[in-house]
Structures are given as structure tokens and as C-alpha cells.
Design an enzyme around this catalytic site. Structure first.
Site, mmCIF file in Angstrom:
data_model
loop_
_atom_site.group_PDB
_atom_site.id
_atom_site.type_symbol
_atom_site.label_atom_id
_atom_site.label_comp_id
_atom_site.label_asym_id
_atom_site.label_seq_id
_atom_site.Cartn_x
_atom_site.Cartn_y
_atom_site.Cartn_z
ATOM 1 N N ASP A 1 -43.859 8.837 5.259
ATOM 2 C CA ASP A 1 -43.821 9.517 6.557
ATOM 3 C C ASP A 1 -43.672 10.996 6.236
ATOM 4 O OD1 ASP A 1 -43.031 10.756 8.911
ATOM 5 O OD2 ASP A 1 -41.559 9.209 9.450
ATOM 6 N N ASP B 1 -46.285 6.539 9.520
ATOM 7 C CA ASP B 1 -46.398 6.454 8.062
ATOM 8 C C ASP B 1 -47.856 6.395 7.617
ATOM 9 O OD1 ASP B 1 -43.475 5.596 6.766
ATOM 10 O OD2 ASP B 1 -43.684 5.196 8.905
ATOM 11 N N LYS C 1 -35.550 4.133 8.369
ATOM 12 C CA LYS C 1 -35.837 2.894 7.649
ATOM 13 C C LYS C 1 -37.118 3.097 6.848
ATOM 14 C CE LYS C 1 -32.734 -0.266 8.848
ATOM 15 N NZ LYS C 1 -31.572 0.395 8.251
ATOM 16 N N ASP C 2 -37.317 2.296 5.799
ATOM 17 C CA ASP C 2 -38.360 2.638 4.841
ATOM 18 C C ASP C 2 -39.755 2.147 5.180
ATOM 19 O OD1 ASP C 2 -35.895 1.689 4.322
ATOM 20 O OD2 ASP C 2 -36.210 1.412 2.207
ATOM 21 N N TYR D 1 -29.173 10.044 6.419
ATOM 22 C CA TYR D 1 -30.113 9.333 7.270
ATOM 23 C C TYR D 1 -31.531 9.872 7.112
ATOM 24 C CZ TYR D 1 -32.843 7.621 11.054
ATOM 25 O OH TYR D 1 -33.846 7.040 11.753
ATOM 26 N N TYR E 1 -26.659 6.117 10.708
ATOM 27 C CA TYR E 1 -25.974 7.365 11.055
ATOM 28 C C TYR E 1 -24.541 7.311 10.552
ATOM 29 C CZ TYR E 1 -29.743 9.001 14.024
ATOM 30 O OH TYR E 1 -30.937 9.468 14.479
ATOM 31 N N ASN F 1 -43.291 10.001 -11.535
ATOM 32 C CA ASN F 1 -43.148 8.644 -11.002
ATOM 33 C C ASN F 1 -42.392 8.703 -9.675
ATOM 34 O OD1 ASN F 1 -41.736 5.945 -10.632
ATOM 35 N ND2 ASN F 1 -43.137 5.502 -12.314
ATOM 36 N N ARG G 1 -33.803 4.844 15.834
ATOM 37 C CA ARG G 1 -32.891 5.461 14.863
ATOM 38 C C ARG G 1 -32.586 4.559 13.670
ATOM 39 N NH1 ARG G 1 -30.496 9.992 17.433
ATOM 40 N NH2 ARG G 1 -31.240 10.144 19.572
ATOM 41 N N GLN H 1 -56.698 -17.277 -0.676
ATOM 42 C CA GLN H 1 -57.730 -18.304 -0.955
ATOM 43 C C GLN H 1 -57.721 -18.776 -2.419
ATOM 44 O OE1 GLN H 1 -58.999 -17.989 3.079
ATOM 45 N NE2 GLN H 1 -59.650 -19.506 1.606
ATOM 46 N N TYR I 1 -42.988 16.267 14.086
ATOM 47 C CA TYR I 1 -41.578 15.900 13.950
ATOM 48 C C TYR I 1 -41.269 15.324 12.564
ATOM 49 C CZ TYR I 1 -36.877 14.919 14.929
ATOM 50 O OH TYR I 1 -35.514 14.952 14.852
HETATM 51 P P1 13P Z 1 -39.242 6.470 11.067
HETATM 52 O O1 13P Z 1 -38.542 5.926 9.853
HETATM 53 O O2 13P Z 1 -40.482 5.691 11.387
HETATM 54 O O3 13P Z 1 -39.483 7.942 10.935
HETATM 55 O O4 13P Z 1 -38.295 6.230 12.311
HETATM 56 C C1 13P Z 1 -37.114 6.937 12.370
HETATM 57 C C2 13P Z 1 -36.393 6.820 13.664
HETATM 58 O O5 13P Z 1 -35.281 7.284 13.755
HETATM 59 C C3 13P Z 1 -36.999 6.166 14.815
HETATM 60 O O6 13P Z 1 -36.153 6.241 15.948
HETATM 61 P P1 13P Z 2 -64.873 -22.684 6.283
HETATM 62 O O1 13P Z 2 -65.451 -24.077 6.282
HETATM 63 O O2 13P Z 2 -65.155 -21.925 7.553
HETATM 64 O O3 13P Z 2 -65.273 -21.950 5.029
HETATM 65 O O4 13P Z 2 -63.263 -22.821 6.210
HETATM 66 C C1 13P Z 2 -62.642 -23.352 5.061
HETATM 67 C C2 13P Z 2 -61.163 -23.163 5.050
HETATM 68 O O5 13P Z 2 -60.555 -23.597 4.106
HETATM 69 C C3 13P Z 2 -60.448 -22.464 6.144
HETATM 70 O O6 13P Z 2 -59.077 -22.332 5.850
HETATM 71 MG MG MG Z 3 -42.054 5.381 10.127
HETATM 72 MG MG MG Z 4 -40.612 9.490 11.244
HETATM 73 MG MG MG Z 5 -39.440 5.762 7.981
#
Ligand code: 13P
Ligand code: 13P
Ligand code: MG
Ligand code: MG
Ligand code: MG
Length: 372
Positions: free
Chosen positions: A10, A52, A230-231, A227, A346, A103, A264, A240, A89
């Protein structure tokens, strides 16, 4: 071997925390096209869920590869610059450190990476969620890979009879364990039924000896010590031919189970499976959303995506999620809508305890006159 990496962050919300601005998506797409041209990546797509951005990439560098992580970090710096310019925001919200050294571990962005040898036909599903945490994948992964009432293949397909191994992380103590299912099913549920602490990190087929699923497991609240939301996790599931069929992978989301996140990052709310167009959580910054992008991978390149929850068969799950949201909202600031104290993002409680410390008294002290 190729590696499928989803790296997400995000880097600013439009409006509030509800979606990603199209300029940011366009910049990410241009950067990905450049990286394909430079032969860093085999192929790539940009996608988003809520606020995100996800970079969905194939390459030959393996997991935790420095050039790929460095590239993603650089893309997120660019989208952050756009967010700053537009005054979006929480610009750079998930970029927690200025000291990037090759990394992304502990740096804020989340990532799920899966290495595999491409099969003659390689269907994969990339799940992206917003307003929830990585443990949100525990319930659907259990159903996909261990519950015959969800996955008929566990009974019908001889290649699935031996079952699957689940790698589970303890996010508090930074350790891991493998559960061998079905034998260890009940032991595993004891742990993964507590998804704020124990998170399924990967799943392997015992018969094929191949990895079938990977999740992002970073927990920003613990990394940052402040704060940051959330991730908002991502997950990759292969389907298959000895693995769950596409429909078995999607089926757990027909039930809008409760997750932690929403407003939040501090509430339980139902997770709503949606098509990409509806992945913009607005009501009480929720309900939490999940999108499923289906691809066939051919010679390391993506054929797709198909927007798999844009199917009227998931309408009922969406309306059940809306009804569950009505029910939970009426609890206002009470549990179980609001998270238990230890999971709140929080630090209000800590501040309160300090401020009220003189006013709390032991029940054993003689009663003083009631203050007026
Ligand atoms: P995000 O982790 O999606 O940014 O959401 C944070 C938040 O506080 C939503 O109310
Ligand atoms: P089809 O016969 O449409 O390929 O479907 C096979 C199957 O395993 C669906 O989960
Ligand atoms: Mg988010
Ligand atoms: Mg956000
Ligand atoms: Mg987030």
C-alpha cells in the site's frame, strides 16, 4: 524451474484507504514492461485490491532474489512519489524503512513466491485481499487441501489420497512446523484456528512432491511496532492434475467467513469475494475483500487473467457478507466486532493506562468517598 512472485504494498490510497489511483497502476505497469524488456522478468501483470498494488511476476531468479525484490522496492518508491504529488492518503504507508538492502523481509511490502517446473498445462490462481491479515488464508487453505466436503478430489482423485503437508508459521516466536494431513489434521486445526498468530505459509502435495500454495506472511504491526494497518495478504494456488480443481480452490470463498481487519485494522468482519471492479472497500473501510485472478502459465508467460469471482454464483456470498456486516456493525465498539485488546492496532489502551494509573485502586483498599 520458474518462480511466480506476487509482491505488494500500500503506497497510498484513493480515496482514504479504498483503492489505488490509476496513475499509480499505470506507472507500475510501465516499470514492469521495462523489466520484461530488460529480461529481469519473463512476464508480469499489475493488479490491485483496495489500496494495495500487487506486482504479479514470473522470472528465473528464485525466491527472495535480490534483483526482483530491489526492482519491486523501486516501483513502490515511484508509486509513492505519485501518491505524494496527488496528496493521496497514507503515501508510502507500507514502506517502513529507508534502509533497503536487497531483500524485502521486514521492510513492509508483502510477498508470496512459489517455485515450480511448469506442467504441460499450468493453471494458477492469484488471490489478493484488502483490509485483513495473512491468517485469513488459513480457513480456505484448510478447506481446499484437507476437507473432502470442499474438495471432492481428496476422495475421487487417487493422486490426492495421500494428502498434503502444511507449513505453519508462529508469527510471535518466528518459528515454523510442518503438519502432515490428514494424519495431523486435528493438531493443525488447534493452531491455525488462531489465525492472528499461526499462519499457513505453504502447502505441498505428498504424491507429486510439489509445492501447491504460497502465502505472504509478514505482519506489519509486529515489524513496525506502530500502527501501519493490517497486512492485506496475497496467496498463490496451483490447480488441477493431482491438485484441487479450480472450482475446489474457489469454493471456500462461497462462505464469507469472519476475518480480522476492516476499519482501522481493528474489527472482525466477513470477507467478501468480489470481481476486480468491486474490490474497493468503502463501508466502514470494508467489508474486507478478496479477488481471484486465474492464469494459465505457458513458457513462463501469463495467459489471462480471468476475474474468477466475477461470477453470479458468488452473489449469495456477497449478500451474506453484507448481512453479516449489518449484524456485526450493531455491536459498535464492543467485542467480538472490535478485536480483543491484544490484537488492536492502536495504542490507545496503553496511553489510557498511563493516564488513569492513579485512579485505579485495589478492591482491597477501604472505600473512599466517591469523587465528585
Ligand atoms: P489499509 O491497511 O488497507 O491501509 O487499511 C488501514 C485502515 O486503517 C483502514 O481503516
Ligand atoms: P470438464 O469435463 O469440463 O473438463 O471438467 C472436468 C473437471 O474435472 C471439473 O472439475
Ligand atoms: Mg490495504
Ligand atoms: Mg491504506
Ligand atoms: Mg494495509
Amino acid at each position: 524451474m520458474i518462480t511466480l512472485s506476487i509482491i505488494k504494498a500500500d503506497t497510498g490510497g484513493f480515496v482514504g484507504h479504498s483503492s489505488v489511483h490509476p496513475e499509480m497502476t499505470a506507472a507500475a505497469r510501465a516499470a514492469l514492461d521495462g523489466a520484461i524488456g530488460d529480461h529481469l522478468l519473463l512476464d508480469a501483470r499489475v493488479a490491485s485490491c483496495g489500496d494495495d498494488i500487487s506486482l504479479i511476476m514470473t522470472h528465473e531468479h528464485g525466491s527472495d532474489a535480490e534483483p526482483v525484490h530491489t526492482f519491486a522496492w523501486d516501483v513502490f518508491q515511484r508509486t509513492t512519489a505519485i501518491a505524494k504529488r496527488l496528496g493521496l492518503y497514507g503515501a508510502g504507508q507500507d514502506l517502513l524503512s529507508d534502509a533497503f538492502s536487497g531483500n524485502l523481509r521486514g521492510m513492509g511490502p508483502g510477498y508470496a513466491e512459489l517455485e515450480f517446473t511448469e506442467r504441460p498445462s499450468e493453471p494458477v490462481i492469484c488471490f489478493l485481499a484488502d483490509k485483513t491479515e495473512p491468517g485469513a488464508w488459513n480457513l480456505p487453505l484448510y478447506k481446499m487441501f484437507a476437507d473432502p466436503f470442499n474438495t471432492a478430489g481428496l476422495v475421487i482423485d487417487a493422486k490426492m489420497h495421500a494428502g498434503f503437508r502444511f507449513e505453519v508459521y508462529d508469527l510471535y516466536e518466528e518459528k515454523r512446523i510442518w503438519f502432515d494431513c490428514p494424519a495431523d489434521l486435528y493438531e493443525m486445526l488447534m493452531y491455525i484456528g488462531a489465525p492472528s498468530r499461526y499462519v499457513v505459509h505453504s502447502v505441498r502435495s505428498k504424491t507429486l512432491d510439489e509445492q501447491a500454495a504460497a502465502t505472504s506472511t509478514q505482519r506489519l504491526s509486529l515489524i513496525a511496532g506502530k500502527y501501519v494497518g493490517k497486512d492485506d495478504p496475497v496467496m498463490i494456488v496451483r490447480a488441477q492434475s493431482g491438485l484441487p480443481a479450480v472450482g475446489e480452490v474457489l469454493e471456500p470463498f462461497a462462505f464469507p467467513y469472519a476475518v480480522a481487519g476492516c476499519m482501522r485494522g481493528s474489527h472482525h468482519a466477513p470477507i467478501m469475494p468480489v470481481g476486480v471492479e468491486q474490490a474497493t472497500p468503502s463501508r466502514f473501510d470494508g467489508p474486507p475483500r478478496v479477488v481471484a485472478l486465474g492464469f494459465q502459465i505457458r513458457d513462463g508467460k501469463f495467459v489471462g487473467p480471468r476475474d474468477l469471482f466475477a461470477d453470479p454464483a458468488f452473489d449469495r456470498a456477497r449478500s451474506q457478507a453484507a448481512a453479516a456486516m449489518d449484524y456485526l456493525r450493531r455491536h459498535g465498539p464492543f467485542e467480538p466486532h472490535r478485536l480483543p485488546l491484544e490484537d488492536l492496532e492502536y495504542t490507545t489502551m496503553h496511553t489510557l493506562e498511563q493516564r488513569l494509573t492513579d485512579r485505579w485502586e485495589s478492591l482491597d483498599t477501604p472505600k473512599l468517598p466517591v469523587p465528585r
